[in-house]
Design a protein around this motif. Structure first.
Motif, mmCIF file in Angstrom:
data_model
loop_
_atom_site.group_PDB
_atom_site.id
_atom_site.type_symbol
_atom_site.label_atom_id
_atom_site.label_comp_id
_atom_site.label_asym_id
_atom_site.label_seq_id
_atom_site.Cartn_x
_atom_site.Cartn_y
_atom_site.Cartn_z
ATOM 1 N N THR A 306 0.871 -1.189 -0.020
ATOM 2 C CA THR A 306 0.056 0.051 0.162
ATOM 3 C C THR A 306 0.894 1.355 -0.031
ATOM 4 N N LEU A 307 1.936 1.154 0.540
ATOM 5 C CA LEU A 307 2.894 2.380 0.829
ATOM 6 C C LEU A 307 3.435 2.411 -0.778
ATOM 7 N N CYS A 308 3.713 1.529 -1.642
ATOM 8 C CA CYS A 308 3.948 1.888 -2.983
ATOM 9 C C CYS A 308 3.037 2.473 -3.558
ATOM 10 N N ILE A 309 1.866 2.121 -3.681
ATOM 11 C CA ILE A 309 0.753 2.966 -4.292
ATOM 12 C C ILE A 309 0.854 4.413 -3.956
ATOM 13 N N PHE A 310 0.780 4.994 -2.736
ATOM 14 C CA PHE A 310 0.650 6.030 -2.275
ATOM 15 C C PHE A 310 1.946 6.859 -2.117
ATOM 16 N N ALA A 311 2.506 6.918 -3.380
ATOM 17 C CA ALA A 311 3.885 7.593 -3.517
ATOM 18 C C ALA A 311 3.824 9.235 -4.134
ATOM 19 N N PRO A 312 3.709 10.164 -3.177
ATOM 20 C CA PRO A 312 3.712 11.457 -3.653
ATOM 21 C C PRO A 312 4.662 12.094 -4.714
ATOM 22 N N ASP A 313 5.562 11.379 -4.933
ATOM 23 C CA ASP A 313 6.645 12.012 -5.943
ATOM 24 C C ASP A 313 6.653 11.313 -7.360
ATOM 25 N N ARG A 314 5.318 10.560 -7.597
ATOM 26 C CA ARG A 314 5.169 10.162 -8.730
ATOM 27 C C ARG A 314 4.844 11.490 -9.814
ATOM 28 N N PRO A 315 5.520 11.809 -11.044
ATOM 29 C CA PRO A 315 5.316 12.950 -11.762
ATOM 30 C C PRO A 315 3.827 13.026 -12.167
ATOM 31 N N GLY A 316 3.494 14.394 -12.172
ATOM 32 C CA GLY A 316 2.203 14.943 -12.625
ATOM 33 C C GLY A 316 0.924 14.577 -11.658
ATOM 34 N N LEU A 317 1.349 14.409 -10.233
ATOM 35 C CA LEU A 317 0.061 14.381 -9.336
ATOM 36 C C LEU A 317 -0.268 15.785 -9.028
ATOM 37 N N LEU A 318 -1.608 15.974 -9.085
ATOM 38 C CA LEU A 318 -2.326 17.034 -8.580
ATOM 39 C C LEU A 318 -2.460 17.127 -6.946
ATOM 40 N N GLN A 319 -2.593 16.074 -6.117
ATOM 41 C CA GLN A 319 -2.743 16.324 -4.976
ATOM 42 C C GLN A 319 -1.798 15.721 -4.077
ATOM 43 N N LYS A 320 -0.543 16.341 -4.417
ATOM 44 C CA LYS A 320 0.496 15.398 -3.527
ATOM 45 C C LYS A 320 0.729 15.708 -2.147
ATOM 46 N N ASP A 321 -0.175 16.736 -1.536
ATOM 47 C CA ASP A 321 0.056 16.730 0.078
ATOM 48 C C ASP A 321 -0.697 15.683 0.436
ATOM 49 N N ILE A 322 -2.051 15.673 -0.091
ATOM 50 C CA ILE A 322 -2.833 14.697 0.644
ATOM 51 C C ILE A 322 -2.244 13.372 0.452
ATOM 52 N N ILE A 323 -1.549 12.914 -0.776
ATOM 53 C CA ILE A 323 -0.991 11.462 -0.923
ATOM 54 C C ILE A 323 0.210 11.454 0.108
ATOM 55 N N SER A 324 0.962 12.691 0.126
ATOM 56 C CA SER A 324 1.857 12.450 1.131
ATOM 57 C C SER A 324 1.515 12.139 2.621
ATOM 58 N N GLN A 325 0.388 12.772 3.073
ATOM 59 C CA GLN A 325 -0.397 12.502 4.422
ATOM 60 C C GLN A 325 -0.746 11.039 4.578
ATOM 61 N N VAL A 326 -1.445 10.673 3.510
ATOM 62 C CA VAL A 326 -1.824 9.139 3.416
ATOM 63 C C VAL A 326 -0.685 8.158 3.612
ATOM 64 N N GLN A 327 0.555 8.434 2.935
ATOM 65 C CA GLN A 327 1.581 7.734 2.946
ATOM 66 C C GLN A 327 2.409 7.780 4.556
ATOM 67 N N GLU A 328 2.275 8.871 5.198
ATOM 68 C CA GLU A 328 2.778 9.027 6.412
ATOM 69 C C GLU A 328 1.919 8.316 7.438
ATOM 70 N N GLU A 329 0.500 8.299 7.232
ATOM 71 C CA GLU A 329 -0.340 7.486 8.090
ATOM 72 C C GLU A 329 0.139 6.161 7.868
ATOM 73 N N LEU A 330 0.400 5.698 6.647
ATOM 74 C CA LEU A 330 0.512 4.193 6.359
ATOM 75 C C LEU A 330 1.787 3.883 7.075
ATOM 76 N N ALA A 331 3.009 4.628 6.830
ATOM 77 C CA ALA A 331 4.267 4.322 7.343
ATOM 78 C C ALA A 331 4.149 4.479 9.017
ATOM 79 N N ALA A 332 3.311 5.244 9.639
ATOM 80 C CA ALA A 332 3.095 5.088 10.903
ATOM 81 C C ALA A 332 2.599 3.968 11.469
ATOM 82 N N THR A 333 1.508 3.596 10.599
ATOM 83 C CA THR A 333 0.804 2.134 10.765
ATOM 84 C C THR A 333 1.808 1.081 10.917
#
Length: 389
Positions: A306-333
């Motif tokens: 799941t962490l692989c899916i929510f990668a905020p550094d994929r080129p062209g993303l519109l909502q990088k901040d939201i995706i980054s937040q989800v990634q941090e929540e997954l890492a914390a989990t």
């Protein structure tokens, strides 16, 4: 390839429909496809209520036969669904419910035994810690991901059947070592001297299967569904290979270097026969071996995927901040899960080590992008062309 495998690994599905997840479809899926009552989820391959789920299971397991007393055109609704069992059963079949999805009593008993052992193991692990580290929200997230993993990967693996044309028997292959598998490849590792059209088609279907299941898995995550469709597509295109490799590690046999899908095994020879270069196969094998040494729990595999899916550094993303937040929540989990389920002597370095595997996967993903350019046209299905374009 048998009919079950053909129905499981669909190559004709349009790429747009696989990505599409509009609100209207979500609303429609809340109703039972048989009687219109409130649906509780997918049962035997169709969105149904508990009543129609039980009716279908009972009818199939008891091999019941019904006759319509009317014109065999009864309209089945929530109020009258018990009036004509024949038409109700036919409506179940037309709605997509499949009898081959009904588990035998023995299979159900085995699954319950596995669940019981898992719960007992979890209880023992909890006793080894002074206090649980997972929050209720994190536990709920893990439960959601685990159900999606079971539904879209584990339940489908036994349906994969490898089609071969006069190749060495799988039993002989499985008794060989990894080194013997790799050394039997052509000198340049290209496999161009004996490409098998059967294996090429098979590999295309397996890759398409994983792509579809990664899409389904991602769409089962609430945070993913809230993203714009453009971001969903970018995240899926970037992570399909990475997620597939992590999930494939769970069925990888280190001793024989084969991927055990239950009914059959995919071998190094199969990959070589399809034209995959030896250097790339070796890198993938090494990745699987190193990850296996850590003996991750299923939950760790799932959170890593799941962490692989929510990668905020994929080129062209519109909502990088939201995706980054989800990634941090997954890492914390993932960190909290490790803290809760491992003794102090093992958990201190486990989290950063697991994250290092995700970094290695990025490098493998880049190699994969170059590798697929060398593969034959037969490996490309419409969905694969869309994802890896």
């Amino acid at each position: 390839m048998n009919s079950d495998a053909e129905s499981t690994i669909e190559v004709s599905r349009s790429s747009r429909s696989a990505f599409d997840d509009d609100d209207e479809e979500e609303e429609e899926n809340k109703s039972c496809a048989v009687c219109g009552d409130k649906a509780t989820g997918y049962h035997f391959h169709a969105m149904t209520c508990e009543g129609c789920k039980a009716f279908f299971r009972r009818t199939v397991k008891m091999d019941l036969q019904f006759n319509c007393p009317y014109s065999q055109k009864c309209i089945v609704t929530k109020k009258n669904r018990r009036q004509c069992q024949a038409c109700r059963f036919q409506k179940c079949l037309k709605s997509g419910m499949r009898s081959d999805f009904i588990m035998s009593d023995e299979a159900v008993a085995n699954r319950r035994a596995v669940i019981k052992r898992r719960r007992e193991k979890m209880g023992t692990l909890l006793l080894q810690n002074d206090s649980p580290s997972l929050t209720p929200q994190q536990s709920e997230l893990i439960d959601c991901l685990f159900k999606a993993y079971q539904q879209y990967f584990i339940s489908y693996f036994p349906k994969i059947v490898i089609v071969r044309d006069k190749q060495q028997d799988i039993t002989d292959l499985s008794e060989s070592s990894c080194g013997q598998h790799l050394s039997s490849a052509s000198p340049d590792g290209s496999g161009q001297q004996s490409l098998s059209p059967f294996v090429i088609a098979q590999m295309a279907e397996i890759n398409t299967f994983f792509t579809i299941q990664v899409i389904n898995f991602a769409k089962a995550i609430p945070a993913f569904r809230t993203l714009p469709i453009e971001d969903q597509i970018i995240l899926l295109k970037g992570s399909v290979f990475e997620v597939s490799e992590i999930i494939s590690t769970t069925v990888f046999d280190v001793d024989t270097c084969t991927w055990d899908y239950g009914n059959d095994r995919f071998t190094i020879k199969d990959a070589i026969d399809a034209g995959v270069q030896q250097f790339f196969i070796e890198d993938v094998i090494n990745f699987h071996k190193k990850l296996h040494i850590l003996k991750p729990h299923e939950t760790e595999y799932i959170l890593m995927a799941t962490l692989c899916i929510f990668a905020p550094d994929r080129p062209g993303l519109l909502q990088k901040d939201i995706i980054s937040q989800v990634q941090e929540e997954l890492a914390a989990t993932l960190k909290a899960y490790i803290d809760q389920n491992y003794p102090v002597t093992k958990k201190s370095m486990r989290f950063p080590v697991l994250l290092s595997f995700l970094t290695e996967l990025r490098s493998l993903n880049e190699l994969h992008s170059k590798q697929i350019l060398l593969l034959q046209e037969g490996l490309w299905t419409p969905l694969l062309k869309e994802v890896f374009s």
